[in-house]
Design a protein around this motif. Structure first.
Motif, mmCIF file in Angstrom:
data_model
loop_
_atom_site.group_PDB
_atom_site.id
_atom_site.type_symbol
_atom_site.label_atom_id
_atom_site.label_comp_id
_atom_site.label_asym_id
_atom_site.label_seq_id
_atom_site.Cartn_x
_atom_site.Cartn_y
_atom_site.Cartn_z
ATOM 1 N N PRO A 18 0.805 -1.210 0.000
ATOM 2 C CA PRO A 18 0.000 0.000 0.000
ATOM 3 C C PRO A 18 0.844 1.268 0.000
ATOM 4 O O PRO A 18 1.870 1.318 0.657
ATOM 5 C CB PRO A 18 -0.792 -0.118 1.309
ATOM 6 C CG PRO A 18 -0.169 -1.203 2.094
ATOM 7 C CD PRO A 18 0.686 -2.000 1.211
ATOM 8 N N ALA A 19 0.374 2.262 -0.793
ATOM 9 C CA ALA A 19 1.056 3.555 -0.812
ATOM 10 C C ALA A 19 0.800 4.263 0.506
ATOM 11 O O ALA A 19 -0.150 3.929 1.225
ATOM 12 C CB ALA A 19 0.518 4.384 -1.982
ATOM 13 N N LEU A 20 1.651 5.279 0.828
ATOM 14 C CA LEU A 20 1.548 5.940 2.134
ATOM 15 C C LEU A 20 0.177 6.558 2.367
ATOM 16 O O LEU A 20 -0.358 6.502 3.463
ATOM 17 C CB LEU A 20 2.628 7.022 2.258
ATOM 18 C CG LEU A 20 4.023 6.499 2.576
ATOM 19 C CD1 LEU A 20 5.000 7.652 2.693
ATOM 20 C CD2 LEU A 20 4.022 5.675 3.856
ATOM 21 N N GLU A 21 -0.416 7.121 1.247
ATOM 22 C CA GLU A 21 -1.715 7.781 1.431
ATOM 23 C C GLU A 21 -2.814 6.794 1.804
ATOM 24 O O GLU A 21 -3.810 7.169 2.378
ATOM 25 C CB GLU A 21 -2.103 8.611 0.189
ATOM 26 C CG GLU A 21 -2.177 7.854 -1.114
ATOM 27 C CD GLU A 21 -0.857 7.857 -1.864
ATOM 28 O OE1 GLU A 21 -0.864 7.599 -3.067
ATOM 29 O OE2 GLU A 21 0.197 8.099 -1.226
ATOM 30 N N ASP A 22 -2.571 5.473 1.505
ATOM 31 C CA ASP A 22 -3.572 4.450 1.819
ATOM 32 C C ASP A 22 -3.549 4.069 3.291
ATOM 33 O O ASP A 22 -4.498 3.510 3.810
ATOM 34 C CB ASP A 22 -3.306 3.183 1.000
ATOM 35 C CG ASP A 22 -3.621 3.430 -0.474
ATOM 36 O OD1 ASP A 22 -4.293 4.446 -0.756
ATOM 37 O OD2 ASP A 22 -3.167 2.629 -1.310
ATOM 38 N N VAL A 23 -2.402 4.277 3.980
ATOM 39 C CA VAL A 23 -2.294 3.756 5.342
ATOM 40 C C VAL A 23 -2.518 4.814 6.418
ATOM 41 O O VAL A 23 -2.389 4.545 7.593
ATOM 42 C CB VAL A 23 -0.916 3.082 5.572
ATOM 43 C CG1 VAL A 23 -0.809 1.814 4.768
ATOM 44 C CG2 VAL A 23 0.211 4.047 5.261
ATOM 45 N N GLY A 24 -2.779 6.034 6.022
ATOM 46 C CA GLY A 24 -3.128 7.058 6.995
ATOM 47 C C GLY A 24 -1.923 7.866 7.428
ATOM 48 O O GLY A 24 -0.785 7.409 7.305
ATOM 49 N N PRO A 25 -2.176 9.073 7.991
ATOM 50 C CA PRO A 25 -1.085 9.991 8.319
ATOM 51 C C PRO A 25 -0.180 9.469 9.436
ATOM 52 O O PRO A 25 1.013 9.700 9.435
ATOM 53 C CB PRO A 25 -1.808 11.267 8.749
ATOM 54 C CG PRO A 25 -3.219 10.875 9.013
ATOM 55 C CD PRO A 25 -3.500 9.620 8.263
ATOM 56 N N ALA A 30 5.294 7.697 10.991
ATOM 57 C CA ALA A 30 6.151 6.655 11.586
ATOM 58 C C ALA A 30 7.218 6.209 10.587
ATOM 59 O O ALA A 30 8.393 6.057 10.939
ATOM 60 C CB ALA A 30 5.295 5.473 12.028
ATOM 61 N N ALA A 31 6.790 6.031 9.328
ATOM 62 C CA ALA A 31 7.747 5.596 8.296
ATOM 63 C C ALA A 31 8.821 6.649 8.086
ATOM 64 O O ALA A 31 10.007 6.341 7.936
ATOM 65 C CB ALA A 31 6.996 5.326 7.000
ATOM 66 N N MET A 32 8.380 7.918 8.118
ATOM 67 C CA MET A 32 9.341 9.002 7.905
ATOM 68 C C MET A 32 10.344 9.042 9.061
ATOM 69 O O MET A 32 11.555 9.176 8.858
ATOM 70 C CB MET A 32 8.591 10.331 7.805
ATOM 71 C CG MET A 32 9.436 11.425 7.193
ATOM 72 S SD MET A 32 8.551 12.970 7.166
ATOM 73 C CE MET A 32 8.623 13.410 8.881
ATOM 74 N N LEU A 33 9.818 8.882 10.300
ATOM 75 C CA LEU A 33 10.702 8.889 11.472
ATOM 76 C C LEU A 33 11.704 7.744 11.395
ATOM 77 O O LEU A 33 12.875 7.896 11.744
ATOM 78 C CB LEU A 33 9.876 8.792 12.755
ATOM 79 C CG LEU A 33 9.181 10.095 13.168
ATOM 80 C CD1 LEU A 33 8.323 9.868 14.403
ATOM 81 C CD2 LEU A 33 10.193 11.210 13.434
ATOM 82 N N LEU A 34 11.205 6.590 10.927
ATOM 83 C CA LEU A 34 12.087 5.416 10.795
ATOM 84 C C LEU A 34 13.227 5.719 9.814
ATOM 85 O O LEU A 34 14.387 5.430 10.076
ATOM 86 C CB LEU A 34 11.277 4.214 10.319
ATOM 87 C CG LEU A 34 12.044 2.894 10.291
ATOM 88 C CD1 LEU A 34 12.308 2.399 11.706
ATOM 89 C CD2 LEU A 34 11.270 1.851 9.502
ATOM 90 N N ASN A 35 12.853 6.365 8.697
ATOM 91 C CA ASN A 35 13.876 6.717 7.700
ATOM 92 C C ASN A 35 14.899 7.692 8.266
ATOM 93 O O ASN A 35 16.098 7.537 8.078
ATOM 94 C CB ASN A 35 13.213 7.346 6.464
ATOM 95 C CG ASN A 35 12.602 6.274 5.583
ATOM 96 O OD1 ASN A 35 12.987 5.104 5.687
ATOM 97 N ND2 ASN A 35 11.651 6.651 4.756
ATOM 98 N N VAL A 36 14.385 8.716 8.973
ATOM 99 C CA VAL A 36 15.292 9.707 9.565
ATOM 100 C C VAL A 36 16.206 9.020 10.580
ATOM 101 O O VAL A 36 17.415 9.252 10.618
ATOM 102 C CB VAL A 36 14.485 10.853 10.226
ATOM 103 C CG1 VAL A 36 15.411 11.769 11.018
ATOM 104 C CG2 VAL A 36 13.753 11.644 9.153
ATOM 105 N N GLY A 37 15.609 8.119 11.396
ATOM 106 C CA GLY A 37 16.387 7.393 12.398
ATOM 107 C C GLY A 37 17.496 6.582 11.749
ATOM 108 O O GLY A 37 18.638 6.590 12.198
ATOM 109 N N LEU A 38 17.134 5.890 10.662
ATOM 110 C CA LEU A 38 18.136 5.073 9.955
ATOM 111 C C LEU A 38 19.263 5.937 9.401
ATOM 112 O O LEU A 38 20.433 5.575 9.460
ATOM 113 C CB LEU A 38 17.464 4.298 8.814
ATOM 114 C CG LEU A 38 16.739 3.025 9.244
ATOM 115 C CD1 LEU A 38 15.990 2.420 8.062
ATOM 116 C CD2 LEU A 38 17.735 2.001 9.798
ATOM 117 N N LEU A 39 18.865 7.114 8.892
ATOM 118 C CA LEU A 39 19.861 8.020 8.323
ATOM 119 C C LEU A 39 20.827 8.498 9.411
ATOM 120 O O LEU A 39 22.053 8.517 9.222
ATOM 121 C CB LEU A 39 19.148 9.222 7.699
ATOM 122 C CG LEU A 39 20.017 10.054 6.755
ATOM 123 C CD1 LEU A 39 20.347 9.268 5.508
ATOM 124 C CD2 LEU A 39 19.297 11.350 6.389
#
Ligand code: HEM
Length: 201
Positions: A18-25, A30-39
């Motif tokens: 599912p695309a991000l818009e399908d799973v809710g804000p 959370a996904a964005m935070l995970l990416n930032v954390g990984l970076l």
């Protein structure tokens, strides 16, 4: 069924992941935070590796610098190519580094981070660096093993050698001349020599 039995394969695949818009804000954040954390984690690991890599040579460099600072100023003397080679800073019993530029020998020991065995210009240690500097080349082949009269260099390259000589002279002690084959060394009567002679008298 009303919307037909054949599913669009493209639609299916987009539902499978599912695309991000399908799973809710909330999930998108959370996904964005995970990416930032990984970076951030990646940056931390890279920084740690860099510090570990940098610390080792700098500790070695500090020991070498301390050793260089403890060496007395060299008495003025001239060198054959072979005599110059003894001062490449690689021997355990001789950390002094000399380098010749345009027929003049300089004590570059205090620049051991450049000319020491691990330094970027270590190839010039104990050698006549003129040709390498003139051609801006750090390859082994840039220097000759036998005496180099530089007669094949063009005017621009010779001018470059003279400029390097000026630069090196500004920073390092001049020790003596690089002797041509068969040339006799000069007898220097500097202060140290005079003192030694006085002792002998
Ligand atoms: C992309 C290539 C190069 C870069 C980025 C570079 C960079 C530098 C820098 C930043 C310094 C000043 C270091 C300092 O004073 O703290 C320096 C000094 C010097 N570079 Fe390079 N260099 C390059 C290539 C070369 C080449 C090809 C040669 C010789 C053929 C050379 C010979 C020297 C020498 C002799 C010094 C003087 C070191 C001293 O103070 O005793 N460099 N270089």
């Amino acid at each position: 069924m009303a919307d037909g039995g054949e599913a669009d394969p493209l639609l299916l695949s987009s539902r499978a992941s599912p695309a991000l818009e399908d799973v809710g804000p909330g999930a998108a954040v959370a996904a964005m935070l995970l990416n930032v954390g990984l970076l951030v984690l990646l940056c931390l690991v890279a920084y740690k590796l860099y510090v570990r890599w940098w610390e080792r040579p700098s500790a070695r460099g500090a020991a070498r610098d301390a050793q260089a600072a403890s060496l007395p100023k060299m008495k003025r003397r001239d060198f054959t190519l072979e005599q110059l080679r003894e001062y490449d800073g690689a021997a355990a019993n001789n950390s002094r580094i000399l380098m010749a530029v345009n027929g003049k020998v300089f004590d570059v020991t205090k620049g051991s981070k450049f000319y020491g065995p691990e330094g970027p210009y270590g190839i010039f240690a104990g050698r006549d660096a003129s040709r390498g500097l003139a051609t801006f080349c750090l390859d082994k082949d840039a220097l000759r093993d036998e005496y180099d009269d530089l007669s094949d260099l063009n005017a621009v390259q010779m001018e470059s050698v003279r400029e390097w000589e000026m630069q090196i002279k500004e920073k390092y002690d001049y020790v003596g001349r690089l002797l041509k084959p068969g040339e006799e060394p000069s007898e220097y009567t500097d202060e140290e020599d005079t003192k030694d002679h006085t002792k002998q008298d």
